[in-house]
Scaffold this motif. Structure first.
Motif, PDB file in Angstrom:
ATOM      1  N   ALA A 159       0.820  -1.205   0.000  1.00  0.00           N
ATOM      2  CA  ALA A 159       0.000   0.000   0.000  1.00  0.00           C
ATOM      3  C   ALA A 159       0.861   1.266   0.000  1.00  0.00           C
ATOM      4  N   PRO A 160       0.365   2.363  -0.587  1.00  0.00           N
ATOM      5  CA  PRO A 160       1.092   3.630  -0.543  1.00  0.00           C
ATOM      6  C   PRO A 160       1.381   4.038   0.903  1.00  0.00           C
ATOM      7  N   GLY A 161       2.587   4.546   1.109  1.00  0.00           N
ATOM      8  CA  GLY A 161       2.974   5.018   2.434  1.00  0.00           C
ATOM      9  C   GLY A 161       3.738   4.012   3.262  1.00  0.00           C
ATOM     10  N   ILE A 162       3.656   2.728   2.892  1.00  0.00           N
ATOM     11  CA  ILE A 162       4.356   1.695   3.659  1.00  0.00           C
ATOM     12  C   ILE A 162       5.868   1.893   3.585  1.00  0.00           C
ATOM     13  N   GLU A 163       6.390   2.051   2.369  1.00  0.00           N
ATOM     14  CA  GLU A 163       7.840   2.171   2.211  1.00  0.00           C
ATOM     15  C   GLU A 163       8.387   3.343   3.023  1.00  0.00           C
ATOM     16  N   ALA A 164       7.774   4.503   2.892  1.00  0.00           N
ATOM     17  CA  ALA A 164       8.263   5.686   3.608  1.00  0.00           C
ATOM     18  C   ALA A 164       8.238   5.466   5.114  1.00  0.00           C
ATOM     19  N   PHE A 165       7.174   4.837   5.604  1.00  0.00           N
ATOM     20  CA  PHE A 165       7.078   4.601   7.044  1.00  0.00           C
ATOM     21  C   PHE A 165       8.189   3.669   7.513  1.00  0.00           C
ATOM     22  N   LEU A 166       8.417   2.600   6.756  1.00  0.00           N
ATOM     23  CA  LEU A 166       9.456   1.647   7.151  1.00  0.00           C
ATOM     24  C   LEU A 166      10.831   2.307   7.155  1.00  0.00           C
ATOM     25  N   VAL A 167      11.135   3.051   6.112  1.00  0.00           N
ATOM     26  CA  VAL A 167      12.444   3.700   6.004  1.00  0.00           C
ATOM     27  C   VAL A 167      12.650   4.703   7.140  1.00  0.00           C
ATOM     28  N   GLU A 168      11.616   5.462   7.443  1.00  0.00           N
ATOM     29  CA  GLU A 168      11.753   6.543   8.416  1.00  0.00           C
ATOM     30  C   GLU A 168      11.704   6.071   9.865  1.00  0.00           C
ATOM     31  N   ASN A 169      11.044   4.943  10.134  1.00  0.00           N
ATOM     32  CA  ASN A 169      10.769   4.579  11.527  1.00  0.00           C
ATOM     33  C   ASN A 169      11.363   3.262  12.012  1.00  0.00           C
ATOM     34  N   MET A 170      11.420   2.241  11.168  1.00  0.00           N
ATOM     35  CA  MET A 170      11.748   0.916  11.687  1.00  0.00           C
ATOM     36  C   MET A 170      13.192   0.744  12.151  1.00  0.00           C
ATOM     37  N   PRO A 171      14.204   1.398  11.553  1.00  0.00           N
ATOM     38  CA  PRO A 171      15.550   1.206  12.083  1.00  0.00           C
ATOM     39  C   PRO A 171      15.713   1.638  13.542  1.00  0.00           C
ATOM     40  N   GLU A 172      14.931   2.602  13.971  1.00  0.00           N
ATOM     41  CA  GLU A 172      15.027   3.038  15.360  1.00  0.00           C
ATOM     42  C   GLU A 172      14.331   2.085  16.327  1.00  0.00           C
ATOM     43  N   VAL A 173      13.470   1.217  15.802  1.00  0.00           N
ATOM     44  CA  VAL A 173      12.651   0.338  16.642  1.00  0.00           C
ATOM     45  C   VAL A 173      13.168  -1.093  16.643  1.00  0.00           C
ATOM     46  N   ALA A 174      13.666  -1.565  15.505  1.00  0.00           N
ATOM     47  CA  ALA A 174      14.019  -2.976  15.339  1.00  0.00           C
ATOM     48  C   ALA A 174      15.332  -3.316  16.042  1.00  0.00           C
ATOM     49  N   ASP A 175      15.379  -4.504  16.623  1.00  0.00           N
ATOM     50  CA  ASP A 175      16.636  -5.060  17.113  1.00  0.00           C
ATOM     51  C   ASP A 175      17.405  -5.724  15.985  1.00  0.00           C
ATOM     52  N   VAL A 176      16.672  -6.340  15.069  1.00  0.00           N
ATOM     53  CA  VAL A 176      17.259  -6.978  13.893  1.00  0.00           C
ATOM     54  C   VAL A 176      16.434  -6.561  12.677  1.00  0.00           C
TER      55      VAL A 176
ATOM     56  N   ALA B  31      26.774   0.109   4.000  1.00  0.00           N
ATOM     57  CA  ALA B  31      25.380   0.573   4.093  1.00  0.00           C
ATOM     58  C   ALA B  31      24.703  -0.005   5.332  1.00  0.00           C
ATOM     59  N   CYS B  32      24.909  -1.292   5.580  1.00  0.00           N
ATOM     60  CA  CYS B  32      24.302  -1.915   6.764  1.00  0.00           C
ATOM     61  C   CYS B  32      24.770  -1.222   8.043  1.00  0.00           C
ATOM     62  N   ARG B  33      26.037  -0.926   8.122  1.00  0.00           N
ATOM     63  CA  ARG B  33      26.552  -0.298   9.348  1.00  0.00           C
ATOM     64  C   ARG B  33      26.037   1.134   9.493  1.00  0.00           C
ATOM     65  N   GLU B  34      25.737   1.757   8.372  1.00  0.00           N
ATOM     66  CA  GLU B  34      25.093   3.067   8.421  1.00  0.00           C
ATOM     67  C   GLU B  34      23.702   2.944   9.053  1.00  0.00           C
ATOM     68  N   VAL B  35      22.967   1.915   8.671  1.00  0.00           N
ATOM     69  CA  VAL B  35      21.641   1.684   9.253  1.00  0.00           C
ATOM     70  C   VAL B  35      21.762   1.257  10.708  1.00  0.00           C
ATOM     71  N   LEU B  36      22.770   0.438  11.027  1.00  0.00           N
ATOM     72  CA  LEU B  36      22.962  -0.015  12.408  1.00  0.00           C
ATOM     73  C   LEU B  36      23.134   1.154  13.367  1.00  0.00           C
ATOM     74  N   ARG B  37      23.741   2.212  12.895  1.00  0.00           N
ATOM     75  CA  ARG B  37      23.934   3.383  13.766  1.00  0.00           C
ATOM     76  C   ARG B  37      22.613   4.048  14.146  1.00  0.00           C
ATOM     77  N   ARG B  38      21.551   3.702  13.438  1.00  0.00           N
ATOM     78  CA  ARG B  38      20.225   4.236  13.771  1.00  0.00           C
ATOM     79  C   ARG B  38      19.524   3.404  14.847  1.00  0.00           C
ATOM     80  N   GLY B  39      20.057   2.204  15.160  1.00  0.00           N
ATOM     81  CA  GLY B  39      19.412   1.453  16.225  1.00  0.00           C
ATOM     82  C   GLY B  39      19.575  -0.044  16.244  1.00  0.00           C
ATOM     83  N   PRO B  40      19.415  -0.760  15.099  1.00  0.00           N
ATOM     84  CA  PRO B  40      19.479  -2.219  15.160  1.00  0.00           C
ATOM     85  C   PRO B  40      20.856  -2.706  15.613  1.00  0.00           C
TER      86      PRO B  40
END
Length: 287
Positions: free
Chosen positions: A123-140, A165-174
């Protein structure tokens, strides 16, 4: 017994989302509580499907009901996959917080399904939400190659670039990232790559890429499920990657040998637990 709350889609026919993930986890000895985000007749890459997403409030209500009977402290992990609406993604975050409030040791594994150009529709909006929010919430976090590119906003062409790239995302939380399907311009065309990355480790492994006329759907869901199970069972990171790759290879090879399109998960069940073929991982040096 380890308990995993699996929040994903469900298809009546075939294997995708929870219909692909629940059985492998159970076959590996994990108790699964499926919460289906959508009920579809079949997966969306057929081009036609019927069904609908459940209301986000209903998702929260179902978990509240589990909390009312004292089940949430027994939840060891939450796994989320395909979501039918941005409101469902918000509900997942609330559910993860509720689970962690009841069990601070619980882990959240996020498979950030963002859709593909070849038919996986979200659905529209899913991708943006995941990119903007999930790295701060997810452990993995467990993206495929395209999803990793969207998480960092750039093209990735090599394994070394993917580790960065992965380590760039890891710095956001996972604490950990699994790239379920890694594309590397230097890799042979007949090989399928997977990568795991922490701040201190990076391991890559390969299995054969079978030349299906159209690739089966649900491979990523099986991958996430087996990886979650192996980590929750206490495997070291490298072994969890290797077992996941070997188990998924068994499922895909069994499907290929049978001449099927839908994954032959049940037929391959013994090899999900004890794969006959094994693929050794090797460390990635990004220096």
């Amino acid at each position: 017994m380890i308990n995993v709350l699996s929040i994903q889609s469900h298809v009546v026919f075939g294997h995708a989302g929870n219909s692909a993930a629940v059985f492998p986890m159970r076959r590996l000895g994990i108790n699964v509580w499926p919460l289906n985000t959508v009920q579809f007749s079949n997966h969306t890459q057929y081009g036609h499907w019927t069904g609908s997403a459940i209301d986000a409030q209903q998702m929260s209500d179902l978990v509240d009901g589990m909390g009312a009977i004292g089940a949430l402290p027994r939840c060891d992990a939450v796994l989320s996959g395909y979501l039918g609406a941005p409101e469902q993604a918000e509900a997942v975050i609330d559910i993860v917080r509720a689970v962690k409030a009841a069990n601070p040791h619980a882990r959240y594994f996020c498979d950030p399904v963002m859709g593909t150009a070849d038919g996986c529709s979200v659905a529209p909006g899913i991708e943006a939400f995941l990119v903007e929010n999930m790295p701060e919430v997810a452990d993995v976090l467990m993206p495929n190659h395209g999803e990793l590119q969207r998480l960092v906003g750039r093209e990735i062409e090599t394994t070394e670039e993917a580790v960065i790239a992965c380590r760039e995302v890891l710095r956001r939380g996972p604490a950990l990232m699994l790239v379920k399907h890694l594309l590397d311009r230097n890799s042979p065309a007949d090989r399928f790559n997977m990568l795991v990355v922490t701040p201190d480790e990076a391991w890559v492994a390969q299995r054969p890429l079978y030349p299906f006329a159209r690739q089966p759907v649900g491979v990523g869901d099986v991958t996430s499920a087996v990886f979650v199970a192996r980590l929750m069972l206490g495997d070291p990171l490298r072994h969890a990657l290797e077992h996941t790759l070997a188990a998924v290879n068994a499922v895909v090879k069994t499907t290929w040998d049978a001449g099927r399109y839908e994954l032959e998960i049940v037929a391959a069940q013994d090899q999900i637990a004890r794969p006959r073929e094994w693929f050794d991982a090797w460390a990635v040096d990004t220096v």
